[in-house]
Design a protein around this motif. Sequence first.
Motif, short mmCIF file in Angstrom:
data_model
loop_
_atom_site.label_atom_id
_atom_site.label_comp_id
_atom_site.label_asym_id
_atom_site.label_seq_id
_atom_site.Cartn_x
_atom_site.Cartn_y
_atom_site.Cartn_z
N PHE A 35 0.85 -1.19 0.00
CA PHE A 35 0.00 0.00 0.00
C PHE A 35 0.88 1.24 0.00
N THR A 36 0.39 2.31 -0.58
CA THR A 36 1.00 3.61 -0.35
C THR A 36 0.48 4.14 0.99
N TRP A 37 1.09 5.20 1.48
CA TRP A 37 0.59 5.79 2.73
C TRP A 37 -0.81 6.38 2.53
N THR A 38 -1.07 6.92 1.34
CA THR A 38 -2.41 7.44 1.04
C THR A 38 -3.45 6.33 1.08
N GLU A 39 -3.11 5.17 0.51
CA GLU A 39 -4.03 4.03 0.54
C GLU A 39 -4.23 3.53 1.97
#
Length: 205
Positions: A35-39
């Motif tokens: 995951f990205t941090w945004t996700e």
Amino acid sequence: MPLPATAWRAEVEFERRLVHAGGTLYPVPYLLGWFTWTETRYFLVAALAVVLSLEFLRLVVGLDHPLYRKLTREYESDALAGYALYQVSMTGAVLLLEPTIAIPAMWMLSVGDPVSGALADNEATEAKRPAAWIAMFLVCFGLAVPFTIPAFGPDVGVAVAIAGAAPAAVADGLPPIVRGVAIDDNLTIPPAAAGGMLLAIAVLG
């Protein structure tokens, strides 16, 4: 045959701590690169929406699910339960902070609090005993340094870890009392830890 009251309480507390520790998994997909941090932020917001919906059903609609009866304490019967406050503080950390600070603050709650709770024998409005304070500080410090030292270097990184672990231990061991009601440490540990680390970063550069 029903369990004796003390055995039942011990089983419930163990199960509550197990659920508590499950939150440690929240940032793992980010750390693994899945995951990205945004996700990660989106995921935590979605989880918070689910939790608040469950609390609405419990408190307003009156849904009496056996899991609620087993994992909520008596003083949570007519107020937001600890798991909901836990989710609020976890989500707040992810939304407001970058991973270097957010993840240790989250893990101080999900890992440190169950460890200190296993060493404590206190009511919600009482301070924990010294062994629990010490254990909480050491666990929180150990959780922070893998993030703070690579980010800030050995000297500043250790200081930042200490600055996060100390207020986390205080938030865990000495609950603030507002109008006779103890503020749940599920809500206070991550912001206390993050605030200490941010202050240390601001002072030490």
